[in-house]
Write a protein that holds these residues in place. Structure first.
Motif, PDB file in Angstrom:
ATOM      1  N   GLY A  74      26.639 -23.804  10.035  1.00 30.28           N
ATOM      2  CA  GLY A  74      27.227 -23.848  11.363  1.00 30.28           C
ATOM      3  C   GLY A  74      28.461 -22.985  11.480  1.00 30.28           C
ATOM      4  N   TYR A  75      29.249 -23.291  12.507  1.00 32.04           N
ATOM      5  CA  TYR A  75      30.435 -22.511  12.820  1.00 32.04           C
ATOM      6  C   TYR A  75      31.646 -23.443  12.884  1.00 32.04           C
ATOM      7  N   ALA A  83      30.428 -20.993  20.253  1.00 34.47           N
ATOM      8  CA  ALA A  83      29.758 -21.293  18.987  1.00 34.47           C
ATOM      9  C   ALA A  83      28.273 -20.955  19.051  1.00 34.47           C
ATOM     10  N   SER A  84      27.976 -19.686  19.090  1.00 32.21           N
ATOM     11  CA  SER A  84      26.600 -19.207  19.029  1.00 32.21           C
ATOM     12  C   SER A  84      26.566 -18.036  18.071  1.00 32.21           C
ATOM     13  N   TYR A  85      25.423 -17.789  17.475  1.00 31.07           N
ATOM     14  CA  TYR A  85      25.335 -16.712  16.501  1.00 31.07           C
ATOM     15  C   TYR A  85      25.701 -15.373  17.119  1.00 31.07           C
ATOM     16  N   LYS A  86      25.254 -15.150  18.336  1.00 32.98           N
ATOM     17  CA  LYS A  86      25.504 -13.868  18.984  1.00 32.98           C
ATOM     18  C   LYS A  86      26.994 -13.601  19.123  1.00 32.98           C
ATOM     19  N   PRO A 182      26.881 -27.039  14.575  1.00 32.59           N
ATOM     20  CA  PRO A 182      25.691 -26.624  13.836  1.00 32.59           C
ATOM     21  C   PRO A 182      25.119 -25.327  14.385  1.00 32.59           C
ATOM     22  N   ALA A 183      24.648 -24.485  13.490  1.00 33.82           N
ATOM     23  CA  ALA A 183      24.045 -23.221  13.892  1.00 33.82           C
ATOM     24  C   ALA A 183      22.647 -23.454  14.451  1.00 33.82           C
ATOM     25  N   GLU A 184      22.089 -22.404  14.989  1.00 31.80           N
ATOM     26  CA  GLU A 184      20.756 -22.461  15.554  1.00 31.80           C
ATOM     27  C   GLU A 184      19.733 -22.904  14.498  1.00 31.80           C
ATOM     28  N   PHE A 190      17.465 -21.875   5.588  1.00 30.99           N
ATOM     29  CA  PHE A 190      16.929 -20.514   5.620  1.00 30.99           C
ATOM     30  C   PHE A 190      16.385 -20.086   4.269  1.00 30.99           C
ATOM     31  N   MET A 191      17.080 -20.423   3.191  1.00 35.05           N
ATOM     32  CA  MET A 191      16.605 -20.034   1.864  1.00 35.05           C
ATOM     33  C   MET A 191      15.294 -20.721   1.526  1.00 35.05           C
TER      34      MET A 191
END
Length: 226
Positions: A74-75, A83-86, A182-184, A190-191
């Motif tokens: 997350g961030y 708080a978004s990935y972009k 929390p991130a998207e 991811f791993m």
């Protein structure tokens, strides 16, 4: 700033991630010593936040630690609206890519998590970067969630500084706890979901391998999922 924002926009348009920048060499694991100040946190699950570059690897390592019940990418910091990935990957917010770790101190203590962090997760001499990733949102930071964690973190960094394990000064920050977002969903686990991804193979899988080799007593072959 505008260049980073433009690059992030192009990468997003191509379906790529800022965690996928070209790489030159793998990071080296360092055998950090046991903490002289042992954490005393009492019973019940605890949480801690760690930032150390791209959150894929941070989450991946801690997800393989016995006693960790959850590791969420997350961030940390900044505002909810940003708080978004972009936005975070553009470098225009105050967030850091980070991982919130929930753990059982009866199985793994906070000082042990710190040792793992400094040994295999992040290079503490890198300022506003880790590996191939650049920018303040990739900074190395420890975010204590209690007074005890704060004391243990400060004491351990002082211990590592005195030990002179690295040729350069430790620049990892201790940041006050702020909101964690929390991130998207596609960033979570991811791993686990993308073991053959080029970034994972080159940068993050070696960290998990180092965890297993250096700290077999706390390594868990099973990947902790939220």
């Amino acid at each position: 700033m505008r260049l980073r924002a433009a690059l992030a926009a192009v990468m997003l348009a191509l379906g790529a991630s800022a965690c996928q920048q070209p790489v030159l060499a793998a990071e080296q694991a360092v055998a950090a010593p046991k903490a002289q100040r042992v954490a005393k946190e009492g019973p019940g699950l605890k949480t801690a936040i760690f930032a150390g570059g791209c959150f894929w690897g941070v989450e991946g390592v801690f997800s393989h630690v016995k006693g960790v019940t959850s590791a969420v990418s997350g961030y940390h910091g900044g505002t909810e609206r940003q708080a978004s990935y972009k936005l975070v990957s553009s470098g225009i917010t105050d967030h850091a890519e980070a991982v919130k770790v929930t753990y059982d101190p009866k199985i793994v203590r906070y000082d042990q998590l710190l040792r793992i962090y400094f040994s295999v997760v992040a290079d503490p001499t890198q300022l506003n970067r880790q590996g191939p990733d650049r920018g303040a949102h990739y900074r190395g930071a420890i975010v204590p969630m209690s007074a005890e964690q704060n004391t243990v973190a400060k004491t351990y960094i002082a211990q590592l500084t005195a030990a002179k394990l690295w040729n350069r000064p430790i620049v990892t920050r201790i940041e006050r706890a702020q909101a964690f977002y929390p991130a998207e969903n596609y960033h979570q686990d991811f791993m686990l979901k993308n073991p053959r991804h080029s970034y994972i193979v080159r940068w993050d899988a070696p960290k998990v391998k180092a965890l297993k080799a250096m700290y077999p007593g706390v390594y868990s072959a099973s990947f902790r999922r939220d």
